[in-house]
Design a protein around this motif. Structure first.
Motif, PDB file in Angstrom:
ATOM      1  N   ASP A   1      60.636  41.760-103.872  1.00 29.96           N
ATOM      2  CA  ASP A   1      60.018  41.606-105.187  1.00 29.96           C
ATOM      3  C   ASP A   1      59.482  40.177-105.238  1.00 29.96           C
ATOM      4  OD1 ASP A   1      59.959  40.659-107.947  1.00 29.96           O
ATOM      5  OD2 ASP A   1      61.110  42.430-108.540  1.00 29.96           O
TER       6      ASP A   1
ATOM      7  N   GLY B   1      55.017  38.319-108.879  1.00 33.70           N
ATOM      8  CA  GLY B   1      55.404  38.222-110.292  1.00 33.70           C
ATOM      9  C   GLY B   1      54.367  37.646-111.243  1.00 33.70           C
ATOM     10  N   PRO B   2      53.056  37.954-111.050  1.00 34.02           N
ATOM     11  CA  PRO B   2      52.068  37.407-111.993  1.00 34.02           C
ATOM     12  C   PRO B   2      52.182  38.106-113.343  1.00 34.02           C
ATOM     13  CG  PRO B   2      50.995  38.965-110.548  1.00 34.02           C
ATOM     14  CD  PRO B   2      52.430  38.861-110.077  1.00 34.02           C
ATOM     15  N   ASN B   3      51.699  37.453-114.371  1.00 38.47           N
ATOM     16  CA  ASN B   3      51.761  38.033-115.705  1.00 38.47           C
ATOM     17  C   ASN B   3      50.368  38.427-116.159  1.00 38.47           C
ATOM     18  OD1 ASN B   3      54.606  37.632-116.010  1.00 38.47           O
ATOM     19  ND2 ASN B   3      54.154  35.459-116.178  1.00 38.47           N
TER      20      ASN B   3
ATOM     21  N   HIS C   1      52.955  30.150-109.417  1.00 35.35           N
ATOM     22  CA  HIS C   1      53.061  31.443-108.748  1.00 35.35           C
ATOM     23  C   HIS C   1      52.864  31.346-107.236  1.00 35.35           C
ATOM     24  CE1 HIS C   1      51.948  32.786-112.908  1.00 35.35           C
ATOM     25  NE2 HIS C   1      52.975  33.553-112.656  1.00 35.35           N
TER      26      HIS C   1
ATOM     27  N   HIS D   1      55.496  43.333-108.839  1.00 29.77           N
ATOM     28  CA  HIS D   1      56.236  43.217-110.100  1.00 29.77           C
ATOM     29  C   HIS D   1      55.497  42.439-111.186  1.00 29.77           C
ATOM     30  CE1 HIS D   1      59.857  44.163-112.235  1.00 29.77           C
ATOM     31  NE2 HIS D   1      59.765  42.994-112.822  1.00 29.77           N
TER      32      HIS D   1
ATOM     33  N   GLY E   1      54.180  41.187-114.669  1.00 29.25           N
ATOM     34  CA  GLY E   1      54.700  41.031-116.024  1.00 29.25           C
ATOM     35  C   GLY E   1      53.675  41.638-116.979  1.00 29.25           C
TER      36      GLY E   1
ATOM     37  N   TYR F   1      64.115  41.143-120.935  1.00 29.07           N
ATOM     38  CA  TYR F   1      63.696  40.947-119.539  1.00 29.07           C
ATOM     39  C   TYR F   1      64.817  41.414-118.599  1.00 29.07           C
ATOM     40  CZ  TYR F   1      62.120  37.988-115.517  1.00 29.07           C
ATOM     41  OH  TYR F   1      61.711  37.496-114.304  1.00 29.07           O
TER      42      TYR F   1
ATOM     43  N   ASP G   1      64.750  44.341-115.651  1.00 32.38           N
ATOM     44  CA  ASP G   1      65.115  44.162-114.244  1.00 32.38           C
ATOM     45  C   ASP G   1      66.220  45.129-113.817  1.00 32.38           C
ATOM     46  OD1 ASP G   1      63.670  42.536-112.478  1.00 32.38           O
ATOM     47  OD2 ASP G   1      64.090  40.799-113.731  1.00 32.38           O
TER      48      ASP G   1
ATOM     49  N   TYR H   1      64.691  39.106-104.142  1.00 29.88           N
ATOM     50  CA  TYR H   1      63.865  38.603-105.241  1.00 29.88           C
ATOM     51  C   TYR H   1      63.418  37.189-104.916  1.00 29.88           C
ATOM     52  CZ  TYR H   1      65.720  42.484-107.930  1.00 29.88           C
ATOM     53  OH  TYR H   1      66.052  43.728-108.372  1.00 29.88           O
TER      54      TYR H   1
ATOM     55  N   THR I   1      61.896  34.137-106.843  1.00 25.61           N
ATOM     56  CA  THR I   1      61.386  33.448-108.024  1.00 25.61           C
ATOM     57  C   THR I   1      61.883  32.010-107.989  1.00 25.61           C
ATOM     58  OG1 THR I   1      63.222  33.604-109.608  1.00 25.61           O
ATOM     59  CG2 THR I   1      61.842  35.564-109.380  1.00 25.61           C
TER      60      THR I   1
ATOM     61  N   GLN J   1      65.502  30.803-112.379  1.00 25.22           N
ATOM     62  CA  GLN J   1      65.842  32.147-112.869  1.00 25.22           C
ATOM     63  C   GLN J   1      67.162  32.660-112.288  1.00 25.22           C
ATOM     64  OE1 GLN J   1      62.924  35.195-113.416  1.00 25.22           O
ATOM     65  NE2 GLN J   1      61.213  33.759-113.516  1.00 25.22           N
TER      66      GLN J   1
ATOM     67  N   HIS K   1      69.589  34.476-114.731  1.00 19.37           N
ATOM     68  CA  HIS K   1      69.065  35.814-115.070  1.00 19.37           C
ATOM     69  C   HIS K   1      69.448  36.833-114.001  1.00 19.37           C
ATOM     70  CE1 HIS K   1      66.069  38.963-115.927  1.00 19.37           C
ATOM     71  NE2 HIS K   1      65.714  38.873-114.653  1.00 19.37           N
ATOM     72  N   PHE K   2      69.210  36.471-112.749  1.00 12.69           N
ATOM     73  CA  PHE K   2      69.482  37.442-111.678  1.00 12.69           C
ATOM     74  C   PHE K   2      70.982  37.630-111.443  1.00 12.69           C
ATOM     75  CE2 PHE K   2      64.973  36.774-110.845  1.00 12.69           C
ATOM     76  CZ  PHE K   2      64.576  38.099-110.744  1.00 12.69           C
TER      77      PHE K   2
END
Ligand code: ARG
Length: 580
Positions: free
Chosen positions: A117, A120-122, A131, A157, A159, A321, A325, A343, A345, A349, A352-353
């Motif tokens: 993964d 991760g662009p939004n 990025h 992935h 966003g 978020y 995930d 992942y 990132t 983050q 979060h993970f």
């Protein structure tokens, strides 16, 4: 598998076994090359375990090993180290095997299916320098996994779901209230409305700052977002248009950077599994209610840091978020048979993970059979060590960065290169950016320095490309002069020996890079072997060498190093221009 160092290790292990000791054997490059090429340090622990004199044991082993043609000499040092020098035949055979098939230096006995993964662009947001590392490191790790023999599945992935989408749609609605999307009788008919990526980039910051400044606007955006998530026909159709425009733009830039994906999924695709997953989580009894929010507690007894619960649904009803995930893990593990999910990132983050992985294990969405791996990376900062900004203080778009580096590379090119000049400059720029980005250990921050990164003489992508192109041109000249080279038949100089020993070491470096999930050692290795080859190149006149056996060995050596550099550069996602 034909790999020379493991063959040697096997010989040592077999002979140890014949002395009655069944132990795994590893040998390592010697840190004192004057004593030997490699060293075996395993005698001391075996002797200790069995109450034996290590020197005597080492002598017994050496007596047995001396009969093998693989070794030129074996000597015992200190308390029982065995220094190993390989015979020329052994080294030459290894090189000729590499000449036939360079991949023997890469393949490992690891055959996992790894889901990556990265990217991760939004949607509707600019692809900026933040990025870059996810794309570069993710792409290179994918290629590394493939080179060693793993199967990969890669997802960008996107966003594409969440409150910002509501904000953007609201801003469009404010500007063009009469669009059919916003009419109650709209049911998905095509609408004659064009929105460009430039429009979106202009709109996004305005939309988000308006919402942040005005709670009413924020509330309205939330409502739109909620309706979008429930497939409101107009919002959904407009959203699809926005996603398509964004993806097309992002794809172009990723293509420029040699970055590609198997799947172009986004958070919205994971969202489709949300109900199913929630039903499962309720069934597993892991969801708790806390101040109107739905949470999963992910604390563990040995935590020495605070570990907040994972919030699945906020008190205002918004799905988080984290929940997305978790749904992504749900989707991926239901669709594919995976060994690991990686992942990529920013290291910020990590919490979060950690929460998501713990929730996944706690609820048994994943068990020990699937490893969830967070690969955080450090930040690329501006030349001053502060966050990278444009001159006017905005975030630096990735495209601007690439354009700036391309210009800098173009200036350094020979004026005689006129054909495809711009395309070549861009290839060099990508090499300069990627190499600089992959050179620091994954978690280390670094500062962007355009002059340093594009320098033709230094630890740079430019230098590596230039040197590799020169190897290729030597081989082309040889071909034009009908000089044939079948194989290496002799080792004439010290530098050649150093190059060969560096080649022998490659497989270990590849394995470690995979284990660390970092490309830094591969970057260092490329620099080292390229320098060694350049020393060889300046010490010898390959094409005019009079001894035919020497000349053809040197050409074969050049071919191996060229093939190997190409292979390594390809892992890093770097293309080699014809000329530069
Ligand atoms: N879009 C996210 C961001 O810009 C990165 C996504 C990373 N991948 C993930 N599965 N959360 O921060």
């Amino acid at each position: 598998m034909n790999y020379k160092i493991s063959e040697i290790e096997q010989i040592i292990a077999d002979n140890l076994a014949s002395l009655g000791f069944h132990e795994p054997v590893t040998i390592n490059p010697s840190n004192r090359p004057e004593l030997g090429d490699y060293q075996y340090n395993g005698i001391m622990p075996i002797a200790k375990k069995n109450g034996l004199n290590p020197i005597e044991l080492a002598e017994k082993l050496v007596t047995k090993l001396e009969n093998y043609p693989e070794f030129k000499s074996l000597n015992i040092a200190g308390p029982g180290f065995i220094n190993i020098s390989f015979s020329d035949k052994f080294l030459i055979d290894f090189m000729n095997a590499s000449l036939k098939d360079i991949t023997i230096n890469y393949k490992q006995d690891i055959h996992k299916t790894i889901f990556l993964d990265y990217g991760g662009p939004n949607v509707a947001k600019i692809l900026h320098v933040g990025h870059l590392r996810s794309a570069n490191i993710g792409e290179a790790l994918k290629r590394l996994c493939n080179a060693i023999g793993c199967h990969t599945i890669c997802d960008v992935h996107l966003g594409d779901w969440g409150r910002p989408m509501g904000m953007v749609i609201l801003e469009i609605k404010t500007r063009y209230p009469d669009l059919p999307y916003f009419k109650s009788d709209y049911h998905g008919e095509p609408v004659d409305f064009t929105i460009t990526n430039e429009d979106l980039l202009e709109l996004y910051p305005i939309a988000t700052s308006k919402a942040k400044e005005d709670e009413n606007i924020m509330e309205e955006a939330r409502k739109i977002n909620y309706e979008l998530q429930n497939k409101h026909p107009g919002y959904y159709a407009l959203w699809q248009k926005i996603v398509e425009v964004s993806i097309n733009e992002v794809k172009k830039l990723y293509q420029d950077l040699n970055v590609s994906f198997d799947l172009w999924e986004g958070e919205s695709d994971n969202f489709a599994y949300m109900d199913e997953m929630f039903a499962y989580l309720y069934d597993k009894n892991v969801i708790e209610e806390s101040n109107g929010a739905q949470i999963i507690s992910v604390k563990m007894p040995n935590d020495n840091k605070e570990m907040p619960p994972l919030i699945l649904v906020k008190s205002n009803g918004a799905v988080s978020y984290e929940a997305t995930d978790l749904a992504a893990i749900w989707e991926r593990t239901h669709k594919f048979k995976l060994d690991e999910i990686w992942y990529l990132t920013d290291k910020r983050q990590e919490l979060h993970f950690t929460q998501v992985f713990r929730a996944s294990n706690k609820s048994a969405i994943t068990n020990d059979d699937i490893k969830l791996v967070f690969n955080g990376f450090g930040t690329m900062n501006g030349p001053d060590g502060k966050p990278f900004k444009t001159r006017d203080g905005g975030v630096m778009p990735l495209k601007t960065l690439l354009d700036n580096v391309t210009q800098a590379c173009e200036k350094r090119m020979l004026p005689t290169i006129t054909e495809n000049r711009f395309a070549i400059a861009k290839t060099i720029a990508v090499a300069a950016i990627k190499y600089a980005d992959l050179l620091p250990y994954r978690t280390t921050d670094y500062n962007f320095d355009i002059d340093k990164f594009t320098d033709l003489n230094g630890k740079t992508g430019t230098y590596l490309l230039y040197s590799t192109v020169r190897m290729k041109s030597l081989l082309n000249k040889a071909e034009a002069n009908n000089l044939s080279y079948q194989e290496i038949s002799k080792i004439s100089t010290d530098t050649e020996k150093k190059i060969i020993l560096a080649m022998l070491d490659l497989k270990r470096i590849i394995k470690r890079s995979y284990e660390n999930r970092s490309l830094n050692e591969i970057c260092e290795y490329l620099y080292k072997i390229t320098n060694l080859y350049n020393n060889f190149y300046s010490e010898n006149k390959v094409l005019t060498e009079e001894n035919e056996a020497t000349k053809s060995s040197w050409l074969a050596l050049t071919k191996i190093i060229y093939d190997n550099n190409s292979y390594l550069l390809n892992i890093l996602g770097i293309n080699i221009p014809e000329k530069m």
